[in-house]
Design a protein around this motif. Structure first.
Motif, short mmCIF file in Angstrom:
data_model
loop_
_atom_site.label_atom_id
_atom_site.label_comp_id
_atom_site.label_asym_id
_atom_site.label_seq_id
_atom_site.Cartn_x
_atom_site.Cartn_y
_atom_site.Cartn_z
N MET A 185 -6.36 -4.85 -9.26
CA MET A 185 -6.40 -4.98 -7.89
C MET A 185 -7.05 -5.92 -7.07
O MET A 185 -8.00 -5.31 -6.10
CB MET A 185 -6.25 -3.43 -7.25
CG MET A 185 -5.08 -2.53 -7.58
SD MET A 185 -4.92 -0.95 -6.88
CE MET A 185 -6.42 -0.08 -7.03
N ALA A 234 -8.35 -5.36 -3.00
CA ALA A 234 -8.21 -4.11 -2.73
C ALA A 234 -9.12 -3.30 -2.26
O ALA A 234 -10.36 -3.92 -2.48
CB ALA A 234 -7.28 -3.09 -3.91
N LYS A 235 -9.05 -2.18 -1.55
CA LYS A 235 -10.48 -1.39 -1.11
C LYS A 235 -10.28 -0.03 -1.56
O LYS A 235 -9.34 0.62 -1.27
CB LYS A 235 -10.59 -1.43 0.52
CG LYS A 235 -11.96 -1.00 0.87
CD LYS A 235 -11.88 -1.22 2.34
CE LYS A 235 -10.96 -0.97 3.28
NZ LYS A 235 -11.44 -0.89 4.98
N CYS A 236 -11.42 0.37 -2.21
CA CYS A 236 -11.38 1.67 -2.91
C CYS A 236 -12.39 2.42 -1.73
O CYS A 236 -13.52 1.97 -1.81
CB CYS A 236 -11.74 1.61 -4.36
SG CYS A 236 -12.08 3.04 -5.04
N ALA A 279 -11.50 -9.07 0.58
CA ALA A 279 -10.31 -7.92 0.64
C ALA A 279 -9.39 -8.15 1.72
O ALA A 279 -9.63 -8.75 2.90
CB ALA A 279 -10.87 -6.60 0.59
N TYR A 280 -8.26 -7.71 1.47
CA TYR A 280 -7.03 -8.02 2.51
C TYR A 280 -7.51 -7.02 3.73
O TYR A 280 -7.19 -7.63 5.06
CB TYR A 280 -5.82 -7.17 1.90
CG TYR A 280 -5.16 -8.04 0.92
CD1 TYR A 280 -4.58 -9.21 1.09
CD2 TYR A 280 -4.94 -7.38 -0.33
CE1 TYR A 280 -4.23 -10.00 0.17
CE2 TYR A 280 -4.25 -8.33 -1.49
CZ TYR A 280 -4.02 -9.64 -1.19
OH TYR A 280 -3.49 -10.22 -2.21
N PHE A 325 -12.16 -7.37 -4.45
CA PHE A 325 -12.07 -5.73 -4.85
C PHE A 325 -13.45 -5.36 -4.19
O PHE A 325 -14.62 -5.75 -4.41
CB PHE A 325 -11.94 -5.49 -6.30
CG PHE A 325 -11.95 -3.95 -6.38
CD1 PHE A 325 -10.47 -3.22 -6.32
CD2 PHE A 325 -12.92 -3.16 -6.70
CE1 PHE A 325 -10.51 -2.02 -6.32
CE2 PHE A 325 -12.79 -1.92 -7.02
CZ PHE A 325 -11.42 -1.12 -6.53
N ASP A 372 -6.89 1.59 -0.68
CA ASP A 372 -5.80 1.51 -1.80
C ASP A 372 -6.07 2.37 -2.87
O ASP A 372 -5.20 2.75 -3.74
CB ASP A 372 -5.87 0.28 -2.52
CG ASP A 372 -5.48 -1.25 -1.15
OD1 ASP A 372 -4.49 -1.38 -1.07
OD2 ASP A 372 -6.47 -1.64 -0.87
N ASN A 376 -1.87 -1.62 2.20
CA ASN A 376 -0.94 -2.69 1.29
C ASN A 376 0.18 -2.19 0.55
O ASN A 376 0.23 -2.31 -0.69
CB ASN A 376 -2.04 -3.38 0.53
CG ASN A 376 -3.00 -3.95 1.42
OD1 ASN A 376 -2.92 -4.65 2.09
ND2 ASN A 376 -4.20 -3.66 1.00
N PHE A 427 0.70 -4.25 -4.98
CA PHE A 427 -0.16 -3.84 -6.16
C PHE A 427 0.88 -3.17 -7.12
O PHE A 427 1.59 -2.27 -6.86
CB PHE A 427 -1.34 -3.30 -6.04
CG PHE A 427 -2.42 -3.98 -5.31
CD1 PHE A 427 -3.07 -5.21 -5.66
CD2 PHE A 427 -2.65 -3.45 -4.19
CE1 PHE A 427 -4.02 -5.67 -4.90
CE2 PHE A 427 -3.85 -3.97 -3.11
CZ PHE A 427 -4.34 -5.31 -3.73
N HIS A 440 -2.92 2.45 -7.74
CA HIS A 440 -2.84 2.12 -6.48
C HIS A 440 -2.33 3.34 -5.59
O HIS A 440 -1.26 4.05 -6.20
CB HIS A 440 -1.58 1.07 -6.09
CG HIS A 440 -1.77 0.52 -4.82
ND1 HIS A 440 -0.45 0.09 -4.03
CD2 HIS A 440 -2.79 0.38 -3.59
CE1 HIS A 440 -0.78 -0.08 -2.86
NE2 HIS A 440 -2.15 -0.22 -2.74
#
Length: 496
Positions: A58, A61-63, A116-117, A133, A153, A178, A182, A187
């Protein structure tokens, strides 16, 4: 699997349980997945692997990563992540001088890194990878409500036994970033890793297991024991744990035995969340209600327990509102030519050599008024002599009586319950006095309301046995009986 900067395939070494877990969560989408594992079982390795796989699957993406306090998480977790990513994934921390590396810790990444987005405005709690990421730590103990409104995400929690179920109402709604962007099965998934829980607060993780039985398409749960990771552990790791851990700890943390709650305890009113302050480092200037928890300018109270092979004391400071347990000191052997009481006194003197107000009240075990082998003085007199020689003003005020078991049990737990208006309260430095907290939590009760002291026999870690909890009893009994004790200027005791 491939590393981020090298197209050659990596062979990722994992144990069988780790492999099953990772294969399961990357091949099917789960709302929640949990792994509970004992000491050395490899759960932290699985967490590091999962995060690295997520970074590959991903980009941008953000975790989220939920922890009790961000500062402690950074100090405790970072080294393990870096070691696994370096050894297992050939993935290294970015060097701003050379421009080489794959990820950046706790600061804004270089312009060569993708964003990241939903990139953060503040990078100080983020781990960022070159492909955009991001892993962002969120602290919950002091500011859980401030975490509402975020978008993630994916979300992970480490040591779920310390993460309150109520905090999930903040976390789970944030898994909305998002949608449809993905194709990864990770996700919008939530993952929790943890040691086996000891308290009711941590039992929520086993609810994932029950959900997995009812809805296996949405939930996944795995339990890992230490033996499952034996191939990656020293041959004597488990036998050594069996030798040094008390039976109950070994059964839970190594063999994987579950307990819905601790054995019937001598301290049913004790609550770690209420009574213990533990989210700090040992050198932090811990505060309570805006005042210093440990004050070098205030006298000390040492509540002592004398035994042939383990002599100990809890160190207290007190005022009208609190009894503050600031430390514990213990010795396991006497110095050459000396006694255990003298060794304890020396240890206290050395630990508090820089304490400004060198005034101390000695209380505790009434048996300390007896003479010990190797001396014609009582144990309190021996402690007094050594501390006096070290420049301390010493007042001895040991317990002079033993209340009935039931009365002692009820009085102590009535105080801990904090249901009496204007009564003083106990607070414990859970970092410096961690052994005392463990001792309290490992103190079962007998049918006659006496404390089960079987943990004091055998070769286990005696700092985890009931000795230190006894010193807490002595302090509470003394103070409930006589009130707040202060050493006056002529070094006599007055009780208020």
């Amino acid at each position: 699997m491939k590393s981020s900067d090298n197209e050659e395939e990596l062979i990722l070494e994992v144990n069988e349980k780790q492999g099953h877990f990772l294969n399961a969560v990357v091949s099917k989408h789960y709302k929640m997945a949990g792994m509970v594992g004992g000491r050395g079982s490899g759960k932290s390795i699985s967490l590091a692997d999962l995060l690295k796989i997520a970074s590959e699957e991903m980009p941008k993406a953000k975790c989220g990563w939920g922890v009790k306090t961000v500062a402690k998480a950074k100090s405790k977790l970072t080294s393990g992540l870096k070691a696994r990513w370096e050894k297992g994934w050939k993935c290294s921390e970015y060097d701003f001088k050379t421009g080489q590396g794959d990820y950046v810790l706790w600061r804004e990444p270089p312009k060569t890194f993708d964003r990241a987005y939903e990139a953060p405005d503040n990078w100080e709690n983020c781990i960022s990878f070159a492909n955009g990421f991001i892993i962002e730590l969120e602290g919950f103990k002091l500011s859980s409500e401030e975490n509402r409104g975020a978008n993630f995400d994916m979300y992970v929690v480490d040591e779920g036994l310390n993460f309150k179920k109520a905090w999930l109402t903040v976390v789970l709604p944030t898994l909305r970033a998002n949608p449809g962007l993905f194709s990864s099965y990770l996700h919008h998934s939530f993952f929790v890793f943890s040691s086996p829980p000891w308290t009711p607060d941590g039992q929520w993780m086993y609810e994932i297991e029950e959900l997995a039985k009812k809805e296996p398409e949405n939930y996944y749960f795995m339990e890992v024991k230490t033996v499952d990771n034996q191939a990656f552990l020293p041959a004597d790791y488990i036998p050594d744990l069996k030798r040094i851990l008390m039976k109950m700890y070994f059964e839970v943390e190594v063999l994987g035995k579950r307990i819905s709650k601790l054995p019937k305890t001598f301290y049913p009113s004790f609550n770690r969340e209420k009574h213990v302050l533990e989210d700090h480092d040992e050198d932090d200037r811990l505060q309570l209600d805006g005042a210093l928890f440990y004050n070098s300018k205030q006298y000390l109270v040492a509540s002592c327990d004398f035994n042939a092979h383990f002599t100990s004391a809890t160190i207290w400071q007190e005022d009208y509102e609190y009894g503050r347990l600031v430390d514990n000191v213990f010795v396991k052997e006497a110095q050459e030519g000396g006694t255990m009481a003298q060794a304890l006194a020396t240890a206290i003197g050395e630990r508090y050599s820089s304490h400004t107000k060198k005034r101390i009240i000695l209380t505790g075990d009434r048996n300390g008024k007896n003479k010990s082998a190797g001396s014609n003085r009582t144990m309190y007199e021996q402690v007094d002599a050594i501390l006096t020689e070290a420049g301390w003003d010493v007042v001895s005020a040991p317990i002079t009586y033993n209340p009935l078991h039931k009365d002692k049990h009820n009085d102590i737990n009535r105080l801990l319950a904090e249901q009496v208006d204007d009564q003083w309260r106990i607070r414990i430095d859970g970092v410096r006095a961690k052994a005392t907290v463990i001792s309290i939590e490992n103190s079962p009760i007998q049918p006659d309301y006496s404390k089960d002291k079987s943990s004091e026999s055998g070769d286990g870690e005696q700092e985890r046995a009931t000795h230190l909890s006894d010193t807490v009893d002595y302090y509470i009994i003394r103070r409930l009986k006589t009130g707040l004790a202060r050493a006056t200027e002529d070094f006599e005791i007055e009780f208020y």
